[in-house]
Design an enzyme around this catalytic site. Sequence first.
Site, PDB file in Angstrom:
ATOM      1  N   ARG A 357      -0.423  -3.817  -1.315  1.00 38.82           N
ATOM      2  CA  ARG A 357       0.892  -2.259  -2.590  1.00 38.82           C
ATOM      3  C   ARG A 357       0.148  -1.359  -1.745  1.00 38.82           C
ATOM      4  O   ARG A 357       1.169  -0.363  -1.937  1.00 38.82           O
ATOM      5  CB  ARG A 357       0.064  -2.109  -3.793  1.00 38.82           C
ATOM      6  CG  ARG A 357       1.090  -3.844  -4.066  1.00 38.82           C
ATOM      7  CD  ARG A 357       1.015  -4.203  -5.790  1.00 38.82           C
ATOM      8  NE  ARG A 357       0.847  -5.045  -6.494  1.00 38.82           N
ATOM      9  CZ  ARG A 357       1.414  -5.253  -7.715  1.00 38.82           C
ATOM     10  NH1 ARG A 357       0.778  -4.349  -8.650  1.00 38.82           N
ATOM     11  NH2 ARG A 357       1.297  -6.552  -8.169  1.00 38.82           N
ATOM     12  N   TYR A 358      -1.201  -1.193  -0.981  1.00 34.05           N
ATOM     13  CA  TYR A 358      -1.279   0.695  -0.939  1.00 34.05           C
ATOM     14  C   TYR A 358      -1.549   0.743   0.013  1.00 34.05           C
ATOM     15  O   TYR A 358      -2.483   0.074   1.321  1.00 34.05           O
ATOM     16  CB  TYR A 358      -2.317   0.810  -1.795  1.00 34.05           C
ATOM     17  CG  TYR A 358      -1.774   1.471  -2.974  1.00 34.05           C
ATOM     18  CD1 TYR A 358      -1.435   1.736  -4.232  1.00 34.05           C
ATOM     19  CD2 TYR A 358      -2.543  -0.268  -4.297  1.00 34.05           C
ATOM     20  CE1 TYR A 358      -1.090   1.548  -5.659  1.00 34.05           C
ATOM     21  CE2 TYR A 358      -2.117  -0.196  -5.424  1.00 34.05           C
ATOM     22  CZ  TYR A 358      -1.465   0.694  -6.134  1.00 34.05           C
ATOM     23  OH  TYR A 358      -1.410   0.186  -7.113  1.00 34.05           O
ATOM     24  N   MET A 359      -1.653   2.098   0.967  1.00 38.35           N
ATOM     25  CA  MET A 359      -2.405   1.982   2.755  1.00 38.35           C
ATOM     26  C   MET A 359      -2.548   3.631   2.261  1.00 38.35           C
ATOM     27  O   MET A 359      -1.803   4.288   1.605  1.00 38.35           O
ATOM     28  CB  MET A 359      -1.845   1.601   3.757  1.00 38.35           C
ATOM     29  CG  MET A 359      -2.552   1.474   4.595  1.00 38.35           C
ATOM     30  SD  MET A 359      -2.602   3.789   5.257  1.00 38.35           S
ATOM     31  CE  MET A 359      -0.667   3.670   5.690  1.00 38.35           C
TER      32      MET A 359
END
Length: 490
Positions: A357-359
């Site tokens: 979901r994230y970066m």
Amino acid sequence: MQLTKDTEISTINRQMSDFSELSQILPLHQISKIKDILENENPLPKEKLASHLTMIILMANLASQKRKDVPVKRSTFLKYQRSISKTLQYDSSTKTVSFEYHLKDPSKLIKGLEDVVSPYRFVVGVHEKPDDVMSHLSAVHMRKEAGRKRDLGNKINDEITKIAETQETIWGFVGKTMDLIEARTTRPTTKAAYNLLLQATFMNCCRADDLKNTDIKTFEVIPDKHLGRMLRAFVPETKTGTRFVYFFPCKGRCDPLLALDSYLQWTDPIPKTRTTDEDARYDYQLLRNSLLGSYDGFISKQSDESIFKIPNGPKAHLGRHVTASYLSNNEMDKEATLYGNWSAAREEGVSRVAKARYMHTIEKSPPSYLFAFLSGFYNITAERACELVDPNSNPCEQDKNIPMISDIETLMARYGKNAEIIPMDVLVFLSSYARFKNNEGKEYKLQARSSRGVPDFPDNGRTALYNALTAAHVKRRKISIVVGRSIDTS
């Protein structure tokens, strides 16, 4: 009601203290502690023994999965410690320790424990919920509830869309929430903390936890071609490991620099809370842990806004979602992804949730036009050029005209213990900006302090100012002056 709340807080504080102490003990020493308890302590301290058992099991489990560098999280520890503690038994006649654990096949765990905690025997039962009618009904209940939650999610999205529709709607919403905080809070510390949480999460498009975990020692003044100067601080603990938060000049009421200035005047430095078995990578965090829950409770009770009346809807984390939607409405989807720490890209050393979901890569700094747009001083063209909304209100020109405070004792009095930790050039800029914007700067005159050797600086010369501050006070107290990335501690 208050007694129950105080008891819960006391329990949480005790658990955090116990976990911190336990985390200081090395794995092989944990085994020695277990043997010592079984041999010498009567009656058996179940909580204590369960804690040591839980820690070595979790450490061994991570190592067996080739995740040796992954720390044991406090939340995971508490979950399994409670399970072991409730079912723990010890038969001294047969030297047998028994308990239940969340495993389908505990045979490997039993063998491992008997190898390292010899000569004791272990009986590990499988901790399972009973498979009865109630469990089946609960499953049906959860499926139906999930459908209602989807409807609830759609309602939340609709409310966020309304707030993020235009510049007037988003900053009008923030302004009304600021009015609510001003009217309904009595303690200055609470007022300042709530305002900082509100304004900084909206202006940074960030999770409230990211703001909370900001390392206050890493504050630095950085130049910006559209706004003059701003503050930046490093966040060591996020969903993806690293990011920055920014505090920059703004045209309207929502100004994170003013909110930060007020907050630092009313609060002392907050020691970093330990959340894993590893030593914290930094000493002080920006917000206290309990603030997020306190803010959520305050907003849900006091605000009449529809978004805050939705059960389990976002409150402290609302700014992240609204600002991302607002940027998207203004064709800045990619900028929102970077700034808000969102993406589907994958990185090494992050959790599966984060990978999915994230970066956020620390080398990728948000573009200057993003800050220019959020500040309210500029309109952004399709080519990402910045045009002043009001030619008579130029933040770069205002920045040049800010008289810099040269009296270090004024700064020490203004920020208290924070001045011993936060770099002095940061506090010089922050205090000077706040005085200037609050119209104090117009009357604030920098006077030479010949007795201390501190001159005026009409040219706002940065290096000269910091060198003079250092020379004047180095004999009186130890102060860390940070200029850029070089640190000179006398």
